[in-house]
Design a protein around this motif. Structure first.
Motif, PDB file in Angstrom:
ATOM      1  N   TYR A  55       0.758  -1.120   0.050  1.00  0.00           N
ATOM      2  CA  TYR A  55       0.097  -0.129  -0.130  1.00  0.00           C
ATOM      3  C   TYR A  55       0.905   1.192  -0.084  1.00  0.00           C
ATOM      4  O   TYR A  55       0.847   2.080  -0.755  1.00  0.00           O
ATOM      5  CB  TYR A  55      -0.978   0.036   1.230  1.00  0.00           C
ATOM      6  N   VAL A 316       0.491  -1.904  12.767  1.00  0.00           N
ATOM      7  CA  VAL A 316       0.739  -2.612  14.123  1.00  0.00           C
ATOM      8  C   VAL A 316       0.374  -1.551  15.332  1.00  0.00           C
ATOM      9  O   VAL A 316      -0.072  -2.008  16.149  1.00  0.00           O
ATOM     10  CB  VAL A 316       2.108  -3.296  14.161  1.00  0.00           C
TER      11      VAL A 316
ATOM     12  N   GLY B 115      -6.917   5.727   2.523  1.00  0.00           N
ATOM     13  CA  GLY B 115      -5.946   5.795   3.703  1.00  0.00           C
ATOM     14  C   GLY B 115      -6.909   5.479   4.927  1.00  0.00           C
ATOM     15  O   GLY B 115      -8.293   5.527   4.810  1.00  0.00           O
ATOM     16  N   ALA B 116      -6.159   5.301   5.931  1.00  0.00           N
ATOM     17  CA  ALA B 116      -6.881   4.861   7.264  1.00  0.00           C
ATOM     18  C   ALA B 116      -7.690   6.361   7.843  1.00  0.00           C
ATOM     19  O   ALA B 116      -7.009   7.471   7.693  1.00  0.00           O
ATOM     20  CB  ALA B 116      -6.074   4.381   8.388  1.00  0.00           C
ATOM     21  N   SER B 182     -26.569  -8.303   8.164  1.00  0.00           N
ATOM     22  CA  SER B 182     -26.049  -8.937   7.090  1.00  0.00           C
ATOM     23  C   SER B 182     -26.943  -9.894   6.286  1.00  0.00           C
ATOM     24  O   SER B 182     -26.668 -10.229   4.994  1.00  0.00           O
ATOM     25  CB  SER B 182     -24.696  -9.757   7.360  1.00  0.00           C
ATOM     26  N   LYS B 194     -22.586  -1.960   5.887  1.00  0.00           N
ATOM     27  CA  LYS B 194     -23.323  -2.643   7.032  1.00  0.00           C
ATOM     28  C   LYS B 194     -22.961  -2.207   8.237  1.00  0.00           C
ATOM     29  O   LYS B 194     -23.832  -2.205   9.035  1.00  0.00           O
ATOM     30  CB  LYS B 194     -22.957  -4.197   6.501  1.00  0.00           C
ATOM     31  N   GLN B 276     -16.354  -3.514  16.311  1.00  0.00           N
ATOM     32  CA  GLN B 276     -15.271  -2.769  15.309  1.00  0.00           C
ATOM     33  C   GLN B 276     -15.722  -1.958  14.362  1.00  0.00           C
ATOM     34  O   GLN B 276     -15.274  -2.227  13.326  1.00  0.00           O
ATOM     35  CB  GLN B 276     -14.512  -4.093  14.812  1.00  0.00           C
ATOM     36  N   LYS B 282     -14.164   2.418  18.102  1.00  0.00           N
ATOM     37  CA  LYS B 282     -12.945   1.749  17.497  1.00  0.00           C
ATOM     38  C   LYS B 282     -11.718   2.257  17.653  1.00  0.00           C
ATOM     39  O   LYS B 282     -10.794   1.596  17.936  1.00  0.00           O
ATOM     40  CB  LYS B 282     -13.348   1.290  15.926  1.00  0.00           C
ATOM     41  N   TRP B 285     -10.551   1.223  20.825  1.00  0.00           N
ATOM     42  CA  TRP B 285      -9.999  -0.134  20.858  1.00  0.00           C
ATOM     43  C   TRP B 285      -8.883  -0.500  20.294  1.00  0.00           C
ATOM     44  O   TRP B 285      -8.008  -1.067  20.692  1.00  0.00           O
ATOM     45  CB  TRP B 285     -11.256  -1.103  20.463  1.00  0.00           C
ATOM     46  N   ASP B 286      -8.637   0.369  18.955  1.00  0.00           N
ATOM     47  CA  ASP B 286      -7.390  -0.118  18.386  1.00  0.00           C
ATOM     48  C   ASP B 286      -6.030   0.640  19.141  1.00  0.00           C
ATOM     49  O   ASP B 286      -5.149  -0.095  19.100  1.00  0.00           O
ATOM     50  CB  ASP B 286      -7.594   0.800  17.043  1.00  0.00           C
ATOM     51  N   GLU B 287      -6.357   1.754  19.726  1.00  0.00           N
ATOM     52  CA  GLU B 287      -5.415   1.923  20.379  1.00  0.00           C
ATOM     53  C   GLU B 287      -5.081   1.209  21.527  1.00  0.00           C
ATOM     54  O   GLU B 287      -3.704   1.095  21.885  1.00  0.00           O
ATOM     55  CB  GLU B 287      -5.691   3.779  21.111  1.00  0.00           C
ATOM     56  N   GLN B 289      -5.459  -2.168  21.633  1.00  0.00           N
ATOM     57  CA  GLN B 289      -4.703  -3.067  20.940  1.00  0.00           C
ATOM     58  C   GLN B 289      -3.332  -2.750  20.683  1.00  0.00           C
ATOM     59  O   GLN B 289      -2.232  -3.650  20.791  1.00  0.00           O
ATOM     60  CB  GLN B 289      -5.409  -3.569  19.782  1.00  0.00           C
ATOM     61  N   ASN B 290      -3.221  -1.480  20.074  1.00  0.00           N
ATOM     62  CA  ASN B 290      -1.701  -1.248  19.756  1.00  0.00           C
ATOM     63  C   ASN B 290      -0.685  -1.478  20.957  1.00  0.00           C
ATOM     64  O   ASN B 290       0.375  -1.765  20.927  1.00  0.00           O
ATOM     65  CB  ASN B 290      -1.508   0.179  19.302  1.00  0.00           C
ATOM     66  N   GLY B 291      -1.228  -1.064  22.274  1.00  0.00           N
ATOM     67  CA  GLY B 291      -0.272  -1.152  23.243  1.00  0.00           C
ATOM     68  C   GLY B 291       1.165  -0.415  23.211  1.00  0.00           C
ATOM     69  O   GLY B 291       1.984  -0.820  23.566  1.00  0.00           O
ATOM     70  N   ARG B 298      -3.556   8.726  24.161  1.00  0.00           N
ATOM     71  CA  ARG B 298      -4.309   9.080  23.042  1.00  0.00           C
ATOM     72  C   ARG B 298      -5.697   8.490  23.532  1.00  0.00           C
ATOM     73  O   ARG B 298      -6.904   9.031  23.236  1.00  0.00           O
ATOM     74  CB  ARG B 298      -3.944   8.200  21.852  1.00  0.00           C
TER      75      ARG B 298
END
Lengths: 457, 333
Positions: A55, A316, B115-116, B182, B194, B276, B282, B285-287, B289-291, B298
């Motif tokens: 990407y 990540v 992009g994200a 769904s 969805k 998610q 989200k 949660w993502d942050e 998970q990033n740890g 953040r």
């Protein structure tokens, strides 16, 4: 459907032969993508790197693909979303396409034409377990001698048993490489990791187990270990190095030492998707081959840049230092005990991207060994499933197109004319058992712990 | 009926600006400015003090300074992302031009930026989702509430169901909503995703009830005198609702709507986290998970922003209520 696919395949071949004489080979080789807006899923692990690099370096765009990358909560959600079409494809555990196709867990025909990496996992135990294990590990120059075998864990597990406690370890998914690697390591040290018995409705995988294994999503491993719910785990990076940084556990072995250059993640899509969008699929594989090459180029010279990209929150997201620890050719065991393992993460060398049938069959043998496949199967069955799921034919088209475009050279790939998809027999396992992909049942008979031909639970 | 006057709470400031401040106005200023500022200041100090003493495996718990720094990072990440977006569209134009040269009959399609989503994109997504869910819920709850309030028969029929579903947590609905969406929402070229629908319906299901109940109560409690007036004037059913019932029930309805919007916002964050689905939930949660060493800071930024938005949404409803309701006394706080 299949007919249409073959037609395109022939068309592509014809175009490529013509291309040798014509000048504009690039776009003759593979037709325009049928679908340009794609959404791929991944799990926050360093081995998703080929997707991020394809990407960020614009390889997807050069193929006319507009890809969105989206982190998924866990492996089950990821697989379900590929099956129901919310995702076009995803970073998958090698066992997932195989497991789904044979109907272990969610049943769906998933295929893969691209292997994402070799190695990259580790087994970590909590600090207290490490203290106990250390007593049984020989040391040299004040440092423990690696590879550490599970024999040294056995007395610790016995202690737990005597105290009436169960010894628990985490892995990331029932059909994950981590599950099989952890089981392999434990069994090689004389510890029974437990059997599955799906025909009796038992999918816990803890029958007759000395060590109880359970599922925890990768990013949550360190937190679960810290909470004391598990005493160790097997997971991909950066979550072993994270334990070192946080001071909550010690990685004892990498999967490179359990099985040298073992296949790890694959890029999976549903078969229906691949048949509907053959050109798109080939182009995706092309972009990812280029990304893999970039990652390994000039002796890992691009790795620091890759680590920087991966440490962004949308990929990540772990700290640069944590990811860099394993991605740049080293691995830190105990705090301060950092050792060189240049092949800890392999993305392209050793034909890492080629989807070998023998790799698929190894995973199938382990599914059989631990009872996920409850009845014994003939060797031909293993062959058939491998061919149904692993698709070197699609990989070959992508590679040939890259060669024709001059982006890669033929010597960077296996010799397609003679390649039959089987690696020569390998014996670089921690227990020195030789694996020959052509003889799965014979291979299974070599293990003291595990189901063999004719066994049922 | 819509009148916008100079808000009374601003009066002391105008006086301060002109230099003529009465004693009452001084007191108002203290109440509005000094005490809140002191309260916040004390909170920040306590926070800083406590944060230094909490060591997590992701490093020290973030204090106000770290959170402020992360807020800055989030802004600059957003700007960088916008720059990448511009570059993306430029590259795409080139791609389209190049492909048209090779394939003149191709109909070019411009793709959205891939992009994200940044923190601010996620705020936008969450706001759109919560407002859609809330509007949908209101569109169902208000008419239904009126009917229930007007007819004791309907009330008797519906009440047990309302009581049963009212206390259900969003997280219990979520799997069902996900599967139903769904299964039923199948389209090759979907207008909305969805995940948006899942979040929206979950929000609606949970924030339906306060509006419904309060509207019903508001309608029931229309004064007998007004009802009699309506009888004397022989208003038909529709006019009766429009001229008599609605104006008297409005204050109660707004109380319900405000409660609903508050619930909607809380439910949305939880739903996004669990399913998610894109949005602030989200992001949190993502942050997590990033740890990374910045993650907690953040997340704290997100917590404050979530609170701030919840507060603003409530104020927005209050303003709307003030503008619409004849009984201003009912819309004080």
């Amino acid at each position: 459907m299949m007919k249409g696919f073959k037609k395109t395949f022939c068309g592509v071949l014809a175009a490529m032969t013509l291309g040798l004489s014509a000048t504009s080979v690039a776009d003759d080789a593979v037709g325009w993508p049928e679908k340009a807006d794609l959404k791929f899923g991944f799990i926050k692990l360093t081995d998703m790197a080929p997707l991020a690099i394809a990407y960020e370096k614009g390889y997807f765009e050069e193929e006319g693909l507009f890809v969105t990358l989206e982190a998924q909560a866990n492996w089950k959600v990821l697989l379900d979303r590929v099956i129901d079409g919310q995702l076009d494809g995803a970073h998958m555990l090698a066992g997932q396409p195989l497991g789904a196709t044979i109907g272990y867990g969610t049943e769906a025909h998933i295929i893969t034409a691209f292997s994402m990496d070799l190695n990259g996992n580790g087994i970590t135990v909590s600090n207290s377990v490490w203290e106990e294990m250390k007593k049984h590990i020989p040391s040299k120059d004040g440092k423990p001698v690696h590879p550490i075998k599970a024999d040294t864990l056995k007395p610790v597990v016995e202690q737990y048993k005597d105290a009436g406690k169960s010894f628990k370890m985490g892995m990331v998914f029932p059909v994950s490489t981590h599950n099989y690697e952890l089981r392999y390591w434990l069994a090689a040290g004389g510890l029974n990791p437990g059997y599955y018995a799906p025909h009796k409705g038992d999918t816990s995988g803890q029958l007759q187990a000395d060590v109880l294994l359970s599922v925890t999503p990768p990013p949550q491993m360190p937190a679960t270990l810290e909470a004391g719910t598990i005493h160790g785990y097997c997971v991909g990076e950066p979550w072993n190095q994270q334990a070192v940084f946080k001071g909550i556990g010690v990685p004892v072995i990498t999967d490179y030492e359990i099985w040298k250059n073992n296949p790890e993640k694959v890029f999976g899509v549903s078969k229906a998707w691949a048949e509907e969008y053959p050109n798109t699929h080939i182009r995706v594989v092309k972009a990812m081959i280029r990304a893999a090459k970039w990652l390994d180029e000039n002796n890992n010279a691009n790795r620091p840049e890759a680590v920087k990209i991966l440490s962004r929150p949308n990929y990540v997201g772990a700290d640069y230092d944590v990811i860099a620890n394993s991605m740049t050719g080293t691995f830190e065991y105990e705090k301060g005990d950092k050792r060189e393992i240049p092949d800890f993460n392999v993305f392209f060398r050793h034909n890492a991207t080629y989807p070998y049938y023998s790799d698929a069959i190894w995973y199938l043998t382990q599914m059989r060994r631990w009872g996920q496949i409850s009845e014994s199967k003939p060797d031909s069955w293993y062959m058939d499933i491998a061919k149904k799921v692993y698709r070197p034919d699609i990989y070959t088209q992508a590679a040939k197109s890259l060669i024709a475009e001059g982006k890669m050279s033929a010597d960077e790939f296996p010799d397609f004319a003679s390649e039959d998809g089987f690696k020569p027999p390998q014996s670089e396992f921690i227990d020195n058992v030789t694996y020959d992909g052509r003889k799965p049942n014979e291979y299974l008979s070599k293990f003291p712990i595990g189901l063999k031909d004719g066994d049922t639970l | 009926m819509v009148t916008l006057t100079f808000p009374t709470w601003m009066e002391p400031y105008r006086a301060l600006a002109t230099g003529k401040v009465s004693r009452d106005q001084w007191q108002a200023l203290m109440r509005q400015l000094l005490w809140p500022v002191l309260g916040i200041g004390l909170f920040l100090l306590l926070w800083q003090f406590a944060a230094q003493r909490i060591d997590t495996s992701l490093g020290q718990f973030p204090g106000p300074a770290q959170v402020w720094e992360q807020a800055g990072n989030l802004v600059s990440e957003h700007q960088q992302s916008r720059e990448r977006e511009v570059a993306f569209y430029e590259r795409q134009e080139k791609y389209i031009a190049a492909r048209l040269q090779q394939q003149p009959d191709w109909e070019p399609v411009t793709r959205d930026y891939t992009g994200a989503p940044t923190f601010f994109d996620q705020i936008g997504t969450s706001l759109i989702t919560v407002m859609s869910g809330f509007l949908l819920a209101s569109m169902i709850a208000i008419p239904l509430g009126i009917v229930i309030g007007l007819s004791s028969t309907v009330h008797a029929a519906v009440n047990p169901l309302v009581q049963l579903f009212k206390p259900v947590s969003p997280l219990a609905w979520l799997p069902l909503v996900t599967m139903v969406v769904s299964a039923l929402y199948v389209s090759d070229d979907p207008m909305v995703s969805k995940s948006f629908l899942t979040s929206m319906f979950t929000v609606s299901l949970c924030c339906l009830w306060p509006t419904l109940m309060n509207t019903a109560v508001g309608v029931t409690s229309v004064s007998q005198d007004l009802t009699n007036v309506s009888r004397v004037l022989r208003l038909n059913a529709l006019s009766h609702v429009r001229k008599i019932v609605l104006p008297s029930a409005l204050p109660m309805m707004f109380t319900g709507l405000r409660l609903s919007l508050g619930i909607a916002w809380m439910v949305l964050i939880a739903a996004e986290m669990l399913a998610q689905n894109p949005g602030l939930g989200k992001f949190v949660w993502d942050e997590f998970q990033n740890g990374s060493s910045q993650s907690l800071g953040r997340i704290m930024v997100a917590v404050i922003v979530i609170g701030l938005i919840g507060f603003l949404l409530d104020r927005l409803m209050l303003m709307l209520q003030r503008a619409l309701v004849w009984d201003k006394a009912s819309a004080q706080r």
